[in-house]
Scaffold this active site. Structure first.
Site, PDB file in Angstrom:
ATOM      1  CE  LYS A 116     110.646  71.781  -4.621  1.00 51.31           C
ATOM      2  NZ  LYS A 116     110.438  72.781  -5.678  1.00 51.31           N
ATOM      3  CD  GLU A 185     114.525  66.530   0.071  1.00 53.25           C
ATOM      4  OE1 GLU A 185     114.704  67.647   0.593  1.00 53.25           O
ATOM      5  OE2 GLU A 185     113.399  66.100  -0.223  1.00 53.25           O
ATOM      6  CG  HIS A 220     109.181  61.756  -7.053  1.00 48.17           C
ATOM      7  ND1 HIS A 220     109.404  60.927  -5.981  1.00 48.17           N
ATOM      8  CD2 HIS A 220     110.080  61.394  -8.002  1.00 48.17           C
ATOM      9  CE1 HIS A 220     110.400  60.111  -6.259  1.00 48.17           C
ATOM     10  NE2 HIS A 220     110.825  60.369  -7.486  1.00 48.17           N
ATOM     11  NE  ARG A 276     103.633  75.915  -7.141  1.00 50.36           N
ATOM     12  CZ  ARG A 276     103.120  74.717  -6.904  1.00 50.36           C
ATOM     13  NH1 ARG A 276     101.816  74.589  -6.759  1.00 50.36           N
ATOM     14  NH2 ARG A 276     103.884  73.658  -6.805  1.00 50.36           N
TER      15      ARG A 276
END
Length: 617
Positions: A116, A185, A220, A276
């Protein structure tokens, strides 16, 4: 042309890939851990290969053993499914180096996007440096750079929590993906999680297959997903599709993938690209009339996509059915899944069949239930109704939460965001048990006993049975008479071993009853039959903290010893089960008077972990 394919995964996705291969005439090879020797995915494949000498939680991370299994079984191709090694460039490279076909993007594309942090840099963005996070940056989200599924994620709202969040996220990411890299983030409190499914071939064609909304999440990890994402302006939807194609073209992407965004205040914020197939791919399949696995196989064989994708039709919604207790911090549940069946008209993707065991080593998802209809409102109603009437006998599940979520006005009005459960969990999990379910269970249990002299000419005292339902104890009374079973306040129309019919206020109600030892299921309600007399030896000291699930004690708070003072909510112990870490905290301020466990110890449900003694008043 592919004739034999190895599925480098387990559970529901492995079974789903096998299904498509069977329809297209491709033989399949499953791999399995010792814990999965009799799992459904190992049974439905044409061949199965045991991966020996590896702990169950690590088995599907051993790419070397998987490649060896593919060669031994005569497979020509490997499909990684999702999770585990599906975004591992080294594994993709090992498959290709062995002369096998890799069903997925190139290792170079995986390396560019599967991390990421690197994906953000490729899109002109940069994550926060954990060392530079200040009060003004809060809240922030700590995330695993590899993998997904909510593992290795922590929300941080106070600076003093950041260090522990980084440590916990690294440990969880290492366990789940074999890669402990994490990053930080900004965390958008009221954003929507929206993504775009892409499909790209080796001839330069990239399809953006609409949008999906995956905002309803716990830890999450997505719980309910739908396509198309509702309440988006056409301009924003087009921007998302354009950005997704741009991301795919930037790495010469091939195969199925997903580009994920947070949408807030009408703006799109790039999150990541998953190189994926996604868990929620069935909603896109239902809307576009595609089989994405079949398309992956065709692309891997070199076939070109048509210039334009098929047209979208209608709306699809998917709910993930988990063996977990949402009211108890989403605690995973284990045990025997006695029965799982949904009504006709909805799609069921599962890795379990009746009688299978839900173990402690893997994700607790039992199945995905998907409804497709011409409109969103119809799809919502169809899915909620199917879940409500589904037969699910075994450990506790999130079924009731799913039904209530699908019928919640915020969700039906498409006003949800990723904070949905933070706001509504208490209301969505508040008990709403049927007061007549325990009576139905007791009458079914009593069926037939009267023929052996249960009634007498002289009046006798009612029979008494006790059940635990939704965390509360219920006591019911019934009487054997020469006319059959009776109970106060209702008319017993029929009382059989499997079906009980009661007339309440002039309305007849039917209850279907199934018993498995002391576990009883009445319609969609799960009860536990309690012993007639409480165990006089059963006693726990006040403040006892028990293991809520089987698992491993992976960490004990630094410096924690018996006799130490603790504060209410202070983290004491971390358990790992089903690839997730679960924090055990002090229920109140007091003194730690017992700590009988150690790091690395395996525990069963109900094991005493610690005792916190509150000060006497």
């Amino acid at each position: 042309m592919i004739t034999t394919l190895l599925v480098a995964n387990r559970g529901e996705i492995a079974c789903r890939i096998v299904r498509t291969c069977r329809e297209t005439g491709i033989r399949t090879v499953a791999v399995h851990s010792d814990a999965d020797e009799n799992a459904l995915h190992a049974r439905v494949a044409d061949m199965a290969v045991r991966l020996p000498g590896v702990a169950p939680a690590e088995t599907y991370l051993r790419g070397d053993l998987i490649v060896k299994a593919a060669l031994a079984a005569g497979a020509e191709a490997v499909h990684p499914g999702y999770g585990f090694l599906s975004e591992n460039a080294d594994f993709a490279r090992a498959v290709l180096d062995a002369g096998l076909t890799w069903i997925g993007p190139s290792p170079e594309a995986i390396e560019a996007m599967a991390s990421k942090t690197r994906a953000k840099e490729l899109m002109g963005l940069a994550p926060l440096d954990a060392a530079d996070v200040t009060q003004a940056d809060l809240p922030v989200l700590v995330k695993a750079a590899a993998g997904g599924g909510g593992r290795g994620m922590r929300i941080v709202r106070r600076l003093e929590e950041l260090s522990a969040a980084l440590e916990g996220a690294r440990a969880e990411a290492t366990s789940a993906f074999g890669d402990g890299e994490v990053f930080v983030e900004p965390y958008l409190e009221h954003g929507r999680h929206v993504e775009v499914q892409i499909l790209a071939d080796t001839h330069g064609t990239v399809w953006p297959l609409g949008t999906r909304d995956c905002s309803l999440q716990r830890r999450h990890q997505k719980v309910i997903e739908e396509a198309p994402a509702p309440a988006l302006s056409e301009g924003l939807a087009e921007e998302l599709r354009t950005l997704a194609v741009r991301a795919a073209r930037s790495v010469s992407y091939v195969g199925a993938g997903t580009v994920e965004f947070l949408v807030a205040d009408g703006r799109a914020h790039f999150l990541e690209m998953n190189t994926r197939l996604q868990v929620e791919h069935p909603v896109t399949e239902e809307v576009f009339g595609l089989d994405l696995v079949a398309e992956q196989l065709r692309i891997a064989e070199g076939r070109a996509l048509p210039k334009d994708p098929p047209r979208a039709r209608g709306h699809a919604i998917e709910a993930r059915l988990y063996a977990e207790d949402p009211a108890r911090d989403w605690t995973p549940q284990t045990g025997t899944l006695h029965r799982l069946a949904v009504p006709a008209g909805v799609r069921l993707d599962t890795g379990y069949s009746d009688g299978d065991t839900i173990g402690v080593h893997y994700d607790p998802m039992l199945a995905k239930v998907v409804a497709h209809a011409p409109t969103r409102a119809e799809a919502l109603r169809k899915l909620a109704g199917a879940l409500d009437s589904a037969v699910i006998h075994g450990p506790a599940t999130n079924r009731d939460l799913l039904v209530r979520s699908l019928r919640h006005e915020e969700f039906t009005g498409a006003r949800m965001d990723t904070g949905f459960y933070a706001r509504h969990l208490a209301a969505l999990t508040s008990p709403a048990p049927d007061p007549y379910a325990p009576l139905a269970a007791a009458l079914a249990d009593a069926h037939g006993r009267s023929r052996f002299g249960g009634w007498r000419n002289l009046p006798s005292r009612p029979q008494v049975k006790r059940y635990e339902m939704a965390g509360e104890e219920h006591e019911v009374h019934y009487t054997h008479t020469r006319d059959g079973l009776t109970a106060e306040g209702v008319r017993v129309v029929h009382a059989g071993a499997r079906v009980v019919v009661l007339e309440v206020d002039g309305v007849q109600r039917r209850f279907e009853v199934s018993a498995y030892g002391n576990q009883v299921h009445v319609n969609a309600i799960r009860l536990t039959a309690l012993p007639r007399f409480p165990d006089p030896t059963a006693h726990l000291a006040p403040g006892s903290l028990l293991a809520p699930m089987p698992g491993t004690v992976v960490r004990i708070a630094e410096g924690l010893t018996e006799g130490a003072p603790v504060q209410a909510g202070q983290p004491l112990i971390w358990l790992e089960a089903m690839k997730m870490q679960h924090q055990i905290s002090a229920p109140a301020a007091g003194t730690l008077t017992a700590l009988p466990v150690t790091a690395g110890q395996q525990v069963e449900p109900g094991t005493l972990l610690a005792v916190v003694e509150e000060p006497s008043s």
